[in-house]
Enzyme design. Structure first.
Site, PDB file in Angstrom:
ATOM      1  N   GLU A   1       0.814  -1.209   0.000  1.00 11.35           N
ATOM      2  CA  GLU A   1       0.000   0.000   0.000  1.00 11.35           C
ATOM      3  C   GLU A   1       0.858   1.275   0.000  1.00 11.35           C
ATOM      4  O   GLU A   1       1.239   1.775   1.067  1.00 11.35           O
ATOM      5  CB  GLU A   1      -0.940   0.028   1.216  1.00 11.35           C
ATOM      6  CG  GLU A   1      -1.840   1.269   1.233  1.00 11.35           C
ATOM      7  CD  GLU A   1      -2.802   1.320   2.422  1.00 11.35           C
ATOM      8  OE1 GLU A   1      -2.703   0.459   3.306  1.00 11.35           O
ATOM      9  OE2 GLU A   1      -3.632   2.229   2.452  1.00 11.35           O
TER      10      GLU A   1
ATOM     11  N   LYS B   1      -2.440  -1.957  -3.224  1.00 12.74           N
ATOM     12  CA  LYS B   1      -3.480  -1.074  -2.679  1.00 12.74           C
ATOM     13  C   LYS B   1      -3.035   0.372  -2.883  1.00 12.74           C
ATOM     14  O   LYS B   1      -2.426   0.983  -1.995  1.00 12.74           O
ATOM     15  CB  LYS B   1      -3.685  -1.388  -1.188  1.00 12.74           C
ATOM     16  CG  LYS B   1      -4.701  -0.487  -0.498  1.00 12.74           C
ATOM     17  CD  LYS B   1      -5.166  -1.070   0.818  1.00 12.74           C
ATOM     18  CE  LYS B   1      -6.044  -0.094   1.573  1.00 12.74           C
ATOM     19  NZ  LYS B   1      -6.743  -0.686   2.710  1.00 12.74           N
TER      20      LYS B   1
HETATM   21  P1  13P Z   1      -9.217   4.473   3.913  1.00  4.56           P
HETATM   22  O1  13P Z   1     -10.073   3.764   2.882  1.00  4.56           O
HETATM   23  O2  13P Z   1     -10.004   5.126   4.992  1.00  4.56           O
HETATM   24  O3  13P Z   1      -8.180   5.344   3.256  1.00  4.56           O
HETATM   25  O4  13P Z   1      -8.409   3.330   4.690  1.00  4.56           O
HETATM   26  C1  13P Z   1      -7.810   2.324   3.967  1.00  4.56           C
HETATM   27  C2  13P Z   1      -6.606   1.888   4.644  1.00  4.56           C
HETATM   28  O5  13P Z   1      -6.433   0.718   4.893  1.00  4.56           O
HETATM   29  C3  13P Z   1      -5.593   2.893   4.980  1.00  4.56           C
HETATM   30  O6  13P Z   1      -4.392   2.244   5.313  1.00  4.56           O
END
Ligand code: 13P
Length: 326
Positions: A176, A218
């Site tokens: 991510e 992500k």
């Molecule tokens: P949000 O969809 O609120 O951005 O959170 C996703 C997430 O896992 C952030 O690390």
């Protein structure tokens, strides 16, 4: 060797499902509770999350849930370990394993995500206790002098080391790299920064010989900054898909987007518009936190008598996002 993680990664992004990100750290969840005057204790955090997971038909829309360590170690009110409870629903338990974004020395105002020390042993324990995927979030800010090459490189390197440890432990890494929306930058600048970041991340993942079929990306969406003029839903969808097509190998199991603070319906509209573009090499689905939970949290308000309306609010969002990916 990678058959098991490839199967897990495919299941995580299998149409029409996405992922529920319920892995806020306790301080972050406390801030969300504070906004609704909900008292934050270990028990109230467990009650909130157990209530979400018990939502009828959640598994029709959600393939996996990302848990925070506290929840991973908790049990339901009737004494079933939370990872086992999710498994019994047909939902894959995942675990956030980074220890947060910390100041990057030498670059005031920029962050690098920590948590690599002892990570191999932690992953082995989580795997033995039922986790089948993990998450590590890197945070990149945009400003005139940001992000620096140092920040991008340090975060990309940490993501690759994390991903390697995960795959060696039989755990699917969610990789991510989040480019934050805060700022007055244009959508073109966000496109350029997100492209640079994804290119750096995949260069490191290649150096570490990561199996792309056994990972999920992500990313953030490509949007203008929160202080800039908004773009249309179609512009965001086209810029995001173009950026991913340019940078993300076709063999990656799937893309599961974060919502990043977008209003829930806006995030859903973006997701739907991306999927309408069609002919994509990977599934694009959701791994939302706030865009799935904001409505349910407001409806719940910490009161057991509001369980039905909170669960109805979660189903509404989960169903809408599921419909966006078909
Ligand atoms: P949000 O969809 O609120 O951005 O959170 C996703 C997430 O896992 C952030 O690390």
């Amino acid at each position: 060797m990678y058959e098991e993680i490839r199967a897990t990664a495919a299941a995580m992004v299998e149409t029409p499902k996405g992922i529920l990100a319920a892995d806020e750290s306790s301080p972050t969840l406390t801030k969300r509770f504070d906004a609704h005057s909900i008292v934050s204790t270990e028990e109230s955090r467990r009650d909130w999350r157990e209530m979400l997971f018990r939502t009828p038909s959640l598994s029709s829309y959600v393939s996996g849930v990302i848990l925070y360590d506290e929840t991973f170690k908790q049990s339901t009110a009737s004494g079933v370990r939370i990872p086992d409870f999710l498994n019994s629903l047909g939902i894959i338990p995942g675990i956030k394993v980074d220890t947060g974004a910390k100041p990057l020395s030498g670059r005031p105002g920029e962050l690098v995500t920590e948590g690599l020390d002892g990570l191999g042993a932690r992953l082995e324990r989580y795997h033995a206790e039922g986790a089948r995927f993990a998450k590590w979030r890197a945070v990149i800010s945009i400003a005139d002098d940001k992000p620096s090459a140092m920040c991008v490189s340090a975060n990309a390197h940490a993501l690759a080391r994390y991903a390697k440890l995960c795959q060696e432990t039989g755990i699917v890494p969610i990789v991510e790299p989040e480019v934050l929306m805060e700022g007055d930058h244009s959508i073109d600048r966000c496109f350029a920064v997100t492209s640079t970041v994804l290119a750096a991340v995949f260069a490191e993942l290649r150096i570490f010989d990561i199996d792309f079929r056994g990972m999920v990306l992500k990313p953030s969406m490509v949007t203008p900054g929160t202080l800039a003029d908004p773009s249309s839903v179609q512009e965001v969808a086209e810029a995001s898909v173009q950026c991913y097509l340019d940078q993300v190998p076709a063999s990656v199991a799937g893309i599961a987007l974060l919502s990043g603070g977008q209003p829930d319906q806006v995030a859903t509209d973006h997701l739907a518009a991306m999927n309408k573009i069609g002919l994509l090499p990977w599934p694009i689905t959701f791994s939302f936190g706030r865009a799935l939970q904001d409505g349910p949290l407001a409806a719940w308000g910490g009161r057991p008598e509001n369980t039905a309306s909170a669960q109805a609010a979660l189903v509404e969002r989960a169903r809408a996002n599921s419909a966006a990916v078909v």
